[in-house]
Design a protein around this motif. Structure first.
Motif, PDB file in Angstrom:
ATOM      1  N   LEU A 186      -2.549  -5.644   5.632  1.00  0.00           N
ATOM      2  CA  LEU A 186      -3.049  -6.866   6.274  1.00  0.00           C
ATOM      3  C   LEU A 186      -2.031  -7.994   6.189  1.00  0.00           C
ATOM      4  O   LEU A 186      -1.797  -8.718   7.157  1.00  0.00           O
ATOM      5  CB  LEU A 186      -4.353  -7.317   5.618  1.00  0.00           C
ATOM      6  N   ARG A 187      -1.414  -8.132   5.028  1.00  0.00           N
ATOM      7  CA  ARG A 187      -0.412  -9.184   4.844  1.00  0.00           C
ATOM      8  C   ARG A 187       0.784  -8.959   5.775  1.00  0.00           C
ATOM      9  O   ARG A 187       1.296  -9.896   6.391  1.00  0.00           O
ATOM     10  CB  ARG A 187       0.020  -9.225   3.377  1.00  0.00           C
ATOM     11  N   ARG A 188       1.206  -7.716   5.897  1.00  0.00           N
ATOM     12  CA  ARG A 188       2.332  -7.405   6.784  1.00  0.00           C
ATOM     13  C   ARG A 188       1.971  -7.671   8.244  1.00  0.00           C
ATOM     14  O   ARG A 188       2.794  -8.172   9.010  1.00  0.00           O
ATOM     15  CB  ARG A 188       2.766  -5.958   6.604  1.00  0.00           C
ATOM     16  N   LEU A 189       0.752  -7.327   8.626  1.00  0.00           N
ATOM     17  CA  LEU A 189       0.318  -7.577  10.000  1.00  0.00           C
ATOM     18  C   LEU A 189       0.285  -9.072  10.291  1.00  0.00           C
ATOM     19  O   LEU A 189       0.763  -9.518  11.338  1.00  0.00           O
ATOM     20  CB  LEU A 189      -1.055  -6.955  10.259  1.00  0.00           C
ATOM     21  N   ARG A 190      -0.256  -9.853   9.376  1.00  0.00           N
ATOM     22  CA  ARG A 190      -0.281 -11.310   9.572  1.00  0.00           C
ATOM     23  C   ARG A 190       1.126 -11.873   9.695  1.00  0.00           C
ATOM     24  O   ARG A 190       1.395 -12.737  10.533  1.00  0.00           O
ATOM     25  CB  ARG A 190      -1.023 -11.990   8.417  1.00  0.00           C
ATOM     26  N   ASP A 244      -8.815   7.038  -5.698  1.00  0.00           N
ATOM     27  CA  ASP A 244      -7.598   6.468  -5.102  1.00  0.00           C
ATOM     28  C   ASP A 244      -7.467   5.017  -5.535  1.00  0.00           C
ATOM     29  O   ASP A 244      -8.011   4.106  -4.910  1.00  0.00           O
ATOM     30  CB  ASP A 244      -7.662   6.586  -3.583  1.00  0.00           C
ATOM     31  N   SER A 245      -6.716   4.802  -6.593  1.00  0.00           N
ATOM     32  CA  SER A 245      -6.592   3.460  -7.162  1.00  0.00           C
ATOM     33  C   SER A 245      -5.639   2.566  -6.367  1.00  0.00           C
ATOM     34  O   SER A 245      -5.610   1.360  -6.576  1.00  0.00           O
ATOM     35  CB  SER A 245      -6.118   3.543  -8.611  1.00  0.00           C
ATOM     36  N   GLU A 246      -4.882   3.133  -5.456  1.00  0.00           N
ATOM     37  CA  GLU A 246      -3.919   2.358  -4.676  1.00  0.00           C
ATOM     38  C   GLU A 246      -4.433   1.967  -3.297  1.00  0.00           C
ATOM     39  O   GLU A 246      -3.776   1.210  -2.582  1.00  0.00           O
ATOM     40  CB  GLU A 246      -2.621   3.158  -4.513  1.00  0.00           C
ATOM     41  N   HIS A 306      -4.927  -1.841  -2.716  1.00  0.00           N
ATOM     42  CA  HIS A 306      -3.612  -2.485  -2.689  1.00  0.00           C
ATOM     43  C   HIS A 306      -2.910  -2.230  -1.354  1.00  0.00           C
ATOM     44  O   HIS A 306      -2.399  -3.160  -0.721  1.00  0.00           O
ATOM     45  CB  HIS A 306      -2.757  -1.975  -3.851  1.00  0.00           C
ATOM     46  N   ASP A 307      -2.902  -0.974  -0.919  1.00  0.00           N
ATOM     47  CA  ASP A 307      -2.243  -0.623   0.338  1.00  0.00           C
ATOM     48  C   ASP A 307      -2.917  -1.314   1.521  1.00  0.00           C
ATOM     49  O   ASP A 307      -2.246  -1.753   2.458  1.00  0.00           O
ATOM     50  CB  ASP A 307      -2.251   0.886   0.540  1.00  0.00           C
ATOM     51  N   PHE A 308      -4.239  -1.428   1.485  1.00  0.00           N
ATOM     52  CA  PHE A 308      -4.982  -2.107   2.540  1.00  0.00           C
ATOM     53  C   PHE A 308      -4.582  -3.578   2.620  1.00  0.00           C
ATOM     54  O   PHE A 308      -4.276  -4.099   3.696  1.00  0.00           O
ATOM     55  CB  PHE A 308      -6.486  -1.967   2.276  1.00  0.00           C
ATOM     56  N   ARG A 350      -5.430   3.769   8.041  1.00  0.00           N
ATOM     57  CA  ARG A 350      -5.321   4.888   7.092  1.00  0.00           C
ATOM     58  C   ARG A 350      -5.740   4.467   5.687  1.00  0.00           C
ATOM     59  O   ARG A 350      -6.462   5.191   4.998  1.00  0.00           O
ATOM     60  CB  ARG A 350      -3.896   5.430   7.073  1.00  0.00           C
ATOM     61  N   SER A 351      -5.315   3.297   5.255  1.00  0.00           N
ATOM     62  CA  SER A 351      -5.675   2.868   3.899  1.00  0.00           C
ATOM     63  C   SER A 351      -7.144   2.486   3.823  1.00  0.00           C
ATOM     64  O   SER A 351      -7.773   2.670   2.775  1.00  0.00           O
ATOM     65  CB  SER A 351      -4.789   1.708   3.435  1.00  0.00           C
TER      66      SER A 351
END
Length: 73
Positions: free
Chosen positions: A52-56, A41-43, A46-48, A31-32
């Motif tokens: 990725l960090r959460r998935l790792r 969309d300035s965020e 960051h959301d992307f 989605r991001s």
């Protein structure tokens, strides 16, 4: 908007639960990623990156239950 996990997640096997959590993070990343094309969309970036960090982190934390589901590459 964060995706919802099933209400019976804790009743499922560790392998299935870990896969569902990882797939939820993949959905958030997707989605991001779509939002990256919108210059207003300035965020989005960051959301992307957070996704990725959460998935790792998820893959690292659930290495055992995810064995065979996620390759090292």
């Amino acid at each position: 908007m964060a995706a919802r996990l099933p209400s019976d997640l804790l009743k499922r096997s560790a392998e299935e639960g870990a896969r569902l959590v990882a797939l939820t993070y993949l959905d958030e990343i997707t989605r991001s990623e779509r939002r990256l094309a919108d210059p207003a969309d300035s965020e989005a970036l960051h959301d992307f990156r957070v996704g990725l960090r959460r998935l790792r982190s998820c893959i690292k934390a659930y290495r055992g239950p995810l064995k065979g589901s996620v390759s090292k590459k």
